[in-house]
Scaffold this active site. Structure first.
Site, short mmCIF file in Angstrom:
data_model
loop_
_atom_site.label_atom_id
_atom_site.label_comp_id
_atom_site.label_asym_id
_atom_site.label_seq_id
_atom_site.Cartn_x
_atom_site.Cartn_y
_atom_site.Cartn_z
N SER B 40 0.84 -1.18 0.00
CA SER B 40 0.00 0.00 0.00
C SER B 40 0.88 1.23 0.00
O SER B 40 1.77 1.37 0.84
CB SER B 40 -0.90 0.00 1.23
OG SER B 40 -1.48 1.28 1.36
N VAL B 48 14.88 -0.31 5.91
CA VAL B 48 15.93 -0.69 6.83
C VAL B 48 17.20 -1.02 6.06
O VAL B 48 17.16 -1.29 4.86
CB VAL B 48 15.44 -1.92 7.64
CG1 VAL B 48 15.46 -3.15 6.79
CG2 VAL B 48 16.26 -2.09 8.89
N LYS B 79 31.74 0.18 0.71
CA LYS B 79 31.92 -0.02 2.14
C LYS B 79 32.96 -1.10 2.37
O LYS B 79 32.82 -2.22 1.88
CB LYS B 79 30.58 -0.44 2.75
CG LYS B 79 30.66 -0.74 4.22
CD LYS B 79 29.29 -1.12 4.76
CE LYS B 79 29.45 -1.55 6.23
NZ LYS B 79 28.23 -2.19 6.73
N THR B 345 23.34 -6.22 9.44
CA THR B 345 22.92 -7.59 9.12
C THR B 345 21.50 -7.68 8.58
O THR B 345 21.07 -8.76 8.19
CB THR B 345 23.00 -8.47 10.38
OG1 THR B 345 22.34 -7.81 11.45
CG2 THR B 345 24.42 -8.74 10.76
#
Lengths: 496, 513
Positions: B40, B48, B79, B345
């Protein structure tokens, strides 16, 4: 207690004792670690001969034993496989070879193709796609060679060893490395207030002091039993054999380069070739055969069998703690497991390697002991599961013994593994596994276990491969195997 | 018999939902699957995991994602590791690198020689032996080499990217491959009479969507796995007390670091993730030790540049769903469990759930409508192991501290940790031995980074390392240091490399401000 470990005392006189003594001496000689073997003689449970896993080659490397010399001295032969006969009923047989099954198909293990073929109703033996198995069947042998992707290096090998000759050869090598030896039975131990062993009292009146003590005396565990009641895991519900006999026999013509096990009424018999002789044994359950019946069975199966030594008692299981205070059990003192997988010396080697990595910095060694116990318990249980699996896979051999062997539900971790394979053809391995995915594939496919389905993604990669496409691989393997020398000639040349 | 196509319904369209959709669409043959994703546009996504681990590159390769293109579309940077600041003591800094420290010498892990040399008076830091750390400190980057003899093969890399742009990119990828997206809310769930699994979901537009397999990517609330199936949740707050976060982007300033930073604070820790167009920031904290307002204020006062939005609050409970696969529902992402992003993680745990699920499906499920319980159990065992191993590693960061300047650190320093972790730490303290495992995240170098970085110093090393001649050891150590240093300074700066490799277009309307 913070005394540094400089004196290691090894109790025992068989292969495990000499391997452990030589291994520790070689690893820590520069550190000035002195190793003394209290030779209590050949363990009562030692067989007349044994078969080993390929890891024994690495062990010889670690100890600095040149392989050609060892073979010459001991009359050993090479082992490409184990043949299991009759485990799924009369007429059944399969090889578990020390080598690859086929070559990867687009990054997918070849055995998955065989599973798919079986699901299509066209089961085929993995043996046809293994150089080690085909060579074994033809009685041929050569050491692996060539670059690692070549078929000629797609296998490895173990050994068939005459126990007495092997042990004296190991003892001589250990002496060369500076391992000292005193030959006398163990009478008693003196312990420090904390419970650590301080010294051993021997029957000849000598007292032997040390900081670290290894029990390599076999199932009798001469040292550990002095420390009091042991806590054990009992495996007899899954592994009902509790007796073993073994004896020498006449040489087997053409020296088959493999070990054979044959399912019997109360257990299983084995036979292996040595350079000038051979050996045979029967691992059985006393609930299903008397010692006399067992002996008669072995004699009738192996013409010309010499008189066997005494009956060896087998209590399948392991200690809960292999390392207690400053004492460590290795080999059969730590775990008793029937020799089906040929992993006894491998297990001792795992113990030695783990001990070298965790060699205690001083006498206390509690945290090292906890880690050793954790790691070795995993190793032991993995070996247990692989052994038990032989009794439980494929069609059940008829007979009370064989029914009894499948009666108890398997250990959870084995049940989980077999369940997952049966549902999806997937073989998951965890930490501390001796046997790899391909070994499980040899066993499961060899026993004719066809899963209900194959992983979707794997199937997408193998379902369009046709038998015609892999025919050249078969032909290549057949050609290579035929070009190898006969095992008998290879051994003769090695012993020349 | 040809298997029926497997009808897969993905509930939720955040990072987890679109990663799942993209992977399933890429990997499963088109005739064998029918994938629907319901999200939606009224429900925001958590977005995240803006920082990733090197494993994401396997995922990209497996589903066929072009790396420079992905990076350009997501404002991504490279990274090489994570810098941890103030964890054992205020003022401390260490980098957990994506790579090894030196390499084994005479069969003995390198760090034992480093410890021995230290004992013999050497003052070289363990960081001097890690190429990704030295490169990070210099803000430099290069792609690693495949040549195992080269020091350039001793590291890996991951990405820092904008998670909402990542989801958007994956959506395009998945839709091109036939995933059908429906913009709707779920208003009802019908369970199957036979086994209590999910029969169908009803949408706010009135449509009823049925399926064989439902993937719950609905976030913390677990619309299917928890609200419908009542699966249960194991909480780990006693070890991981943080339960809230405040997130805010800000303007970049200064050089673009090829690493993420995690700075321990008075009630938790603050993340700093540099992207090409902005900096991601957040404060992960425990509501026991600080109020939301105060956390927001602290966060805003500690940014590198001007904030680009108001701080956004998040709530969570550390832990794992008792079964992430229950009947015909698999929970992926936050619906499956939550572990704070301290070691980046989140995306890894999504990825491993997806690839493990793909590995375990047999394709017969479409025909039968059933999942073999033996496969479900094996899957759950595997995912549990992954979560538990990450959990222990995270707890180590909180527990291995000497800080006594704030309540949270007093609590974590003195808390009882799982036996498995206690054993690992004790063994390391005693003789520098790292307990390793074959599967799961975080191998020896990761544990070493945190142990050494957080002052868990061993009292001894492996006696086998004593066998080497002292001068020879010094020579070898020096050679590693020199190689690392000379290789790092030859790399281009992170910014130069990005400009060549994957320049992003300036942020558009699509990018979250």
């Amino acid at each position: 207690m913070t005394a540094t470990v400089t004196r290691v005392v090894v109790v025992g006189g068989g292969a495990v004792a000499w391997i452990a003594a030589a291994g520790l001496r070689r690893a820590f000689r520069k550190r000035g670690v002195d190793v003394l073997v209290v030779d209590t003689g050949m363990p009562a449970d030692a067989p007349v001969a044994r078969w080993t896993l390929p890891s024994q080659r690495a062990m010889h490397g670690l100890l600095g034993i040149p392989e050609p010399e060892l073979l010459r001295r001991t009359g050993a032969t090479f082992k490409l496989a184990t043949e299991h006969v009759g485990w799924q009923g009369e007429g059944s047989h399969f090889f578990h070879a020390h080598g690859d099954i086929g070559t990867d198909l687009a990054g997918t293990p070849f055995y998955k193709f065989l599973v798919q073929q079986a699901l299509n109703g066209q089961p085929e033996s993995p043996e046809n796609y293994s150089l080690a198995a085909v060579a074994a069947r033809l009685g041929r042998f050569a050491r692996p060679m060539g670059d690692e992707k070549a078929l000629t290096s797609s296998f490895t090998y173990g050994f068939h060893l005459d126990e007495a000759a092997y042990v004296s050869s190991l003892a001589a090598h250990a002496a060369q490395l500076g391992v000292r030896r005193v030959t006398a039975p163990l009478v008693a131990v003196s312990r420090l207030p904390g419970g650590e062993v301080e010294s051993l009292q021997l029957a000849n009146g000598e007292s032997v002091a040390g900081e670290l003590f290894l029990d390599c005396s076999g199932a009798e565990s001469l040292l550990m039993k002095q420390l009091g009641e042991e806590e054990r895991d009992d495996w007899s519900a899954w592994l009902p054999c509790d007796r073993m006999i073994s004896a020498r026999a006449p040489a087997i013509p053409q020296l088959p380069p493999f070990t054979r096990t044959v399912a019997a009424d109360a257990g299983w018999c084995w036979r292996l070739p040595l350079a000038r002789t051979s050996a045979a044994g029967y691992v059985y359950s006393s609930a299903f055969a008397s010692d006399d019946t067992a002996l008669r069975h072995l004699q009738s199966a192996v013409p010309g069998l010499e008189a066997p030594g005494r009956v060896v008692l087998l209590a399948s299981g392991r200690r809960r703690r292999f390392w207690e205070k400053n004492c460590i059990a290795l080999g059969a003192a730590a775990m008793q497991l029937e020799p089906l997988a040929g992993a006894e010396l491998h297990f001792a080697q795992l113990g030695l390697g783990t001990l070298i990595e965790l060699f205690p910095l001083d006498v206390s060694g509690a945290i090292e002991g906890a880690e050793f116990n954790r790691v070795m318990a995993e190793h032991a249980d993995s070996l247990r599961d692989f052994t038990i699996a032989h009794y439980r896979v494929g069609r059940a051999r008829p007979g009370d013994f064989w029914t009894a062997a499948r009666a108890a539900p398997p250990p959870q971790r084995l049940a989980d593994r077999l369940d997952l394979y049966q549902a999806s053809g997937r073989i998951n391995l965890h930490d501390f596994e001796t046997f790899e995915e391909v070994d499980w594939a040899w066993l499961l496919l060899g026993a004719g276990v066809i899963p209900a389905a194959l992983e979707l993604q794997i199937r997408a990669r193998v379902e369009n491969v046709t038998p015609q496409q892999v025919a050249p691989l078969r032909a290549h393997i057949d050609g290579l195997a035929a070009s190898m020398p006969r095992h008998s000639e290879y051994v003769q040349r090695s012993n020349a | 018999m040809r298997p029926q196509p497997l009808k897969i319904v993905i509930v939720g369209g955040g990072t987890a939902g679109w990663m799942t959709a993209a992977a399933f669409a890429a990997v499963l043959p088109a005739q064998q699957r029918d994938i629907r994703l319901i999200e939606s546009s009224e429900i925001g996504i958590v977005g995240v995991g803006e920082a990733t681990l090197p494993h994401i590159r396997f995922f990209n390769r497996r589903i066929g994602i072009d790396e420079p293109e992905l990076m350009a579309h997501t404002q991504a940077t490279f990274k090489l590791g994570i810098e941890f600041v103030n964890w054992a003591r205020v003022g401390d800094s260490y980098i957990h690198p994506f790579g090894a420290y030196g390499s084994k010498m005479a069969g003995v892990p390198f760090h034992h020689y480093w410890l021995r040399a230290r004992g013999e008076g050497s003052d070289a830091s363990i960081e001097d032996y890690s190429l990704p750390i030295v490169a990070s400190r210099l803000n430099r980057f290069a792609l690693p080499s495949d040549d195992p003899t080269s020091v350039m093969s001793t590291f890996g890399y991951a990405f820092q990217f904008d998670a909402s742009l990542y989801a958007k990119y994956l959506r395009g990828f998945a839709e091109q491959r036939g995933v059908q997206r429906t913009d709707a809310k779920i208003v009802d769930v019908t369970l199957r009479a036979a086994d209590g699994g999910v029969e169908s979901v009803k949408l706010d537009n009135g449509e009823v969507v049925d399926g064989h397999l439902f993937i719950d990517c609905s976030g913390f609330r677990g619309l299917l796995i928890e609200q419908a199936l009542k699966t249960g949740y194991d909480e780990w707050t006693r070890w991981l007390p943080c339960d809230r976060a405040m997130a805010v982007p800000c303007e970049n300033s200064g050089p673009l670091t090829p690493y993420t930073r995690a700075t321990a604070r008075e009630a938790g820790w603050q993340w700093r993730i540099p992207l090409q167009h902005r900096m991601g920031n957040g404060y992960v904290y425990s509501s026991n030790f600080i109020s939301d307002d105060e956390a927001a204020a602290k966060l805003l006062s500690r940014l590198d540049g001007k904030p680009l939005a108001d701080p956004r609050p998040l709530r969570f409970t550390a832990g794992r769903r008792r079964k992430t696969w229950n009947r015909n529902v698999v929970a992926i992402g936050l619906a499956g469990g939550f572990l704070e992003p301290l070691e980046s993680t989140s995306i890894y745990l999504i990825q491993i759930a997806i690839t493990t699920l793909l590995d375990y499906l047999t394709g017969n499920e479409g025909a039968t409508g059933q999942f073999d319980p033996r496969i479900v159990e094996a899957y759950n065992r595997w995912i549990e192991m992954e979560y538990d191993r990450v959990r222990d590693f995270l707890i180590l960061h909180y527990h291995a501290t000497e800080r006594d300047d704030a309540e949270i650190w007093n609590y974590c320093r003195t808390m009882d940790v799982p036996d498995s972790l206690k054993h690992k730490m004790e063994l390391f303290r005693r003789r520098a031995r790292v307990v390793t495992y074959k599967d799961g995240l975080f191998l020896e170098p990761s544990w070493l980074a945190v142990y050494f970085g957080q002052r868990v110093m061993p009292t001894a090393w492996d006696p086998l390392a004593d066998a080497m001649d002292a001068a020879e050891m010094q020579r070898q150590l020096q050679s590693v240091r020199e190689q690392v240093q000379s290789t790092a300074v030859r790399m281009s700066t992170h910014e130069e490399f990005l400009a060549k490799y994957c320049p992003a277009t300036p942020p558009s309307m699509g990018a979250r401000a």
